[in-house]
Enzyme design. Structure first.
Site, PDB file in Angstrom:
ATOM      1  N   LYS A  87       0.828  -1.210   0.000  1.00  0.00           N
ATOM      2  CA  LYS A  87       0.000   0.000   0.000  1.00  0.00           C
ATOM      3  C   LYS A  87       0.863   1.262   0.000  1.00  0.00           C
ATOM      4  CE  LYS A  87      -3.884   1.792   2.719  1.00  0.00           C
ATOM      5  NZ  LYS A  87      -4.702   1.492   3.896  1.00  0.00           N
ATOM      6  N   GLU A 186     -10.814   6.069   5.210  1.00  0.00           N
ATOM      7  CA  GLU A 186     -10.852   5.159   6.359  1.00  0.00           C
ATOM      8  C   GLU A 186     -11.512   5.789   7.590  1.00  0.00           C
ATOM      9  OE1 GLU A 186      -6.759   4.043   6.465  1.00  0.00           O
ATOM     10  OE2 GLU A 186      -6.979   2.777   4.696  1.00  0.00           O
TER      11      GLU A 186
END
Lengths: 624, 107
Positions: A87, A186
């Site tokens: 990521k 998120e």
């Protein structure tokens, strides 16, 4: 027979049309997939019953791949081919990656463009491809658990991800054959999991302390839409640091000095982690080191543990302060604090954060799963499994989007407050004979005149065949995807000539500006209506005069007596005289007068052209 | 006329109802749609209309509109697991024929 789930009232799906959608927390260390079934959001297990998939992909020499636990367990033995924390490389160029990952075990090589590739035993792979392996496994896992194909997924990304990183995440999803309903921040997902989006408005803080990173986000909720006010954090602070600290303490207590005994270090670290986890529940734990060479046992109280890790925990507070300052909100304004990440289970972390924000923190949803659960809830709504009313609150187009038409007027195509994603089209035509191109001007706002709206983009549709004015059919489609990206396509339908452009409408717009634009549209409603009528009549006057002039130039002398001509000229002059003024009714009536006194002329022209067309032909030809 | 719930189904329904909160009960029904004529409705119920029959079985408040009840009389609602997948199943004695997957049926 197929297995059914309980739907919301009125939302039962037709057979074979189940709208299965999942939320995916695509994490640096671990990934999870969750879905709403019978009204409950839950993390979906793998066939081995595991809820958490380590974000590790191992490429083997025979071309096969391992994803998840198996890959992670082999990572130490095969560091070059076991890709973890991919990521961090998403959407980054090779130069950027090399600058930050100087001590990473991976062999980065140049690929097409500036995208980095990692040389593995089986192939050179891009970060997008590695992510796609993880997503693909999660998709298969979800499809097996839900018993059908997915209509799409909501994938979470850090709030600070830029456009390139978000695009890379979308590309990975596409490679994994997964339709992205939306990329969700998120912290927003965590807030949704706690139902904070149901409040009318307020400011919330999301404290996310994971294994290796720390993020604090301040969000403002406004009419069901979360806006990220500020983010801060530490990319090298997390639960792993606590484990290392505790391991050092154990070695010190046991009088062990090991530098390069990896097995022993690993063993001590595992013991430290276990002790840390136990201390979230117990006041005192027994820690031990058992090795062929060393043997040691000791008691660790929560107090001593707290004292040991306190400096580390305190390090999270200065990013909190910075985020509050950047967001320009005071601690009292924070309505809720959500805890995310496994390390927030440590009581001292909760206490410190609670003290800092002077309020109870939200912890009752498993902090490892809260992001995936929020994403699943959002996916359920986006897939259309909730009543329409609930959808309206989630994401809407804040201002109308439209196209400039003749006279500087705005033709609204997507109205304000339309839920996105959405696509609307409208047909336009040409204004002049022989026109082969059209300039399109995309604007945003509530006002009637282009000059009062915000210009988003201009582009041209070129190369369609010349036709008489009004014969071309140009379909303009405005499409806003779930991430707020606007795509405008113009197609000339008879020839198929097409042009398109992509813009981000809300880019750079502040809430106050949006509000001001809305208020103006109310305040100037009457003035705008008059302005629109005026412009419409002005355009009409211009069109009539241009048509008349063209006709007079070609055959005015043939069909008109001197007095008729002068009558028409007078009426024409009258139209011109009022066209520049601002009375739309006067223009309208002047046009009417001109049309009335031109009626005879128009009729004669018509007859003449019919005669001309039929001249030299036998009547029989028309009777067939 | 009545429908019943198996113990497994009743347990899950109660669980879901409690987690969702604020529901009047569980609505069962049929709709005319699908590849084989009719399809089942399985929803949370927020309100009870005058056309509804309401009864309790195994501790669950079941709501069925009168029109649907004709097609569902004698049905047993079950909860089953098939591999990783799990969900509810209608065991309906009125069904004469159903499509391959059993999602729609004729009576």
């Amino acid at each position: 027979m197929a297995l059914l789930q309980i739907s919301e009232p009125g939302q039962s799906t037709a057979p074979h049309q189940h709208r299965l959608a999942v939320g995916i927390d695509l994490g640096t260390t671990n990934s999870l997939v969750a879905s709403v079934r019978s009204g409950v959001a839950e993390v979906l297990p793998s066939s081995e019953g595991e809820l958490i998939l380590p974000s590790v992909v191992r490429y083997l020499a025979d071309g096969s791949r391992q994803v998840g636990r198996e890959a992670r367990d082999n990572a130490a033995a095969d560091p070059h081919n076991s890709i973890s924390s991919v990521k961090r490389f998403m959407g980054r160029s090779l130069a950027e990656v090399l600058a930050t990952e100087s001590n990473s075990p991976y062999r980065f090589v140049e690929g097409e463009g500036s995208v980095p590739r990692i040389q593995t035993a089986s192939a050179k792979v891009t970060p997008v491809e590695v992510s796609a392996e993880i997503l693909s496994l999660l998709r298969k896992q979800a499809e097996a658990t839900l018993g059908g194909d997915l209509v799409g997924a909501v994938i979470t990304v850090p709030a600070y991800f830029d456009d390139a990183q978000r695009q890379a995440t979308k590309d990975a999803a596409r490679l994994a054959d997964l339709h992205v309903l939306r990329l969700l921040n998120e912290p927003t997902a965590a807030a949704i999991a706690y139902g904070l989006d149901e409040a009318a408005e307020g400011v919330v803080a999301i404290f996310d302390l994971g294994g290796g990173t720390f993020d604090i986000s301040i969000l403002r909720l406004n009419r069901g839409v979360f806006e990220v006010l500020a983010t801060a954090g530490d990319t090298a602070l997390g639960g792993d640091d606590i484990d290392h600290l505790l391991a050092e303490w154990m070695k010190q207590q046991a009088g062990i000095e090991v530098k390069d005994n990896h097995g022993l270090n690993r063993h001590i670290l595992d013991q430290a982690r276990a002790a840390k986890e136990l201390l979230s529940e117990c006041d005192e734990v027994l820690v031990e080191i058992e090795d062929s060479e060393y043997e040691w046992q000791g008691l660790l109280s929560r107090e001593a543990f707290n004292e040991l890790i306190e400096p580390l925990i305190k390090k999270t507070l200065s990013p909190c302060r910075r985020a509050l300052r950047d967001a320009d909100v005071s601690r009292d304004e924070i309505a809720a604090v959500v805890m995310v990440g496994g390390s927030t289970r440590v009581p001292l972390v909760r206490d410190n954060v609670s003290d800092f924000f002077k309020r109870e923190v939200l912890t009752h949803i498993d902090p490892d799963r809260v992001v995936a659960i929020g994403a699943a809830l959002q996916a359920d709504v986006l897939a259309g499994n909730k009543a329409d009313g609930e959808m309206l609150l989630l994401d809407v187009n804040p201002l109308s989007l439209g196209i400039e038409t003749m006279g500087g007027l705005v033709e609204k195509i997507i109205a304000r407050n339309t839920t996105i994603p959405t696509a609307r089209g409208q047909e336009f035509t040409t204004y002049q004979d022989g026109q082969t191109a059209m300039a399109l001007h995309v604007v945003q706002g509530e006002r009637e005149l282009v000059s009062d709206c915000r210009s988003l983009a201009r582009f041209e549709l070129r190369g369609f065949p010349p036709m008489v004015a009004g014969a071309a059919r140009i379909k303009v489609t405005l499409q806003v995807d779930a991430d707020g990206l606007l795509n405008v396509t113009a197609t000339e339908l008879t020839s198929g000539v097409q042009a398109s452009i992509e813009v981000k409408p809300s880019y750079g717009l502040q809430d106050q500006e949006i509000e001001q634009m809305l208020r103006d549209s109310m305040d100037y409603a009457q003035a705008d209506k008059d302005a629109r009528s005026l412009r419409e009549q002005q355009v009409e006057a211009q069109r009539v005069i241009e048509a008349l002039d063209a006709a007079l130039a070609s055959d005015g002398d043939d069909f008109l007596q001197a007095d008729e001509l002068s009558q028409i000229q007078t009426a024409r002059a009258a139209v011109l005289a009022v066209a520049e003024a601002d009375d739309h009714l006067a223009i309208k009536s002047a046009i009417k007068t001109l049309e009335t006194c031109s009626e005879a002329y128009v009729a004669r022209r018509m007859n003449a052209s019919v005669r001309k067309a039929m001249a030299g032909h036998n009547l029989n030809e028309y009777e067939r | 006329m009545a429908v019943t719930l198996t113990e497994a189904a009743a347990g899950r329904v109660k669980d879901f109802l409690q987690k969702r909160g604020a529901a009047a009960g569980l609505r069962l029904g049929v709709r005319t749609t699908g590849c084989s004529g009719m399809a089942y409705v399985l929803e949370f119920a927020d309100e009870v209309s005058p056309d509804d029959e309401v009864f309790e079985d195994a501790g669950v408040r079941v709501i069925i509109d009168k029109k649907s009840l004709v097609y569902l009389d004698g049905t047993e609602l079950d909860f089953a697991k098939e591999g990783l997948n799990e969900g509810f199943k209608f065991n309906n004695p009125n069904v004469k024929d159903e499509c391959g997957c059993g999602e729609s049926f004729t009576v």
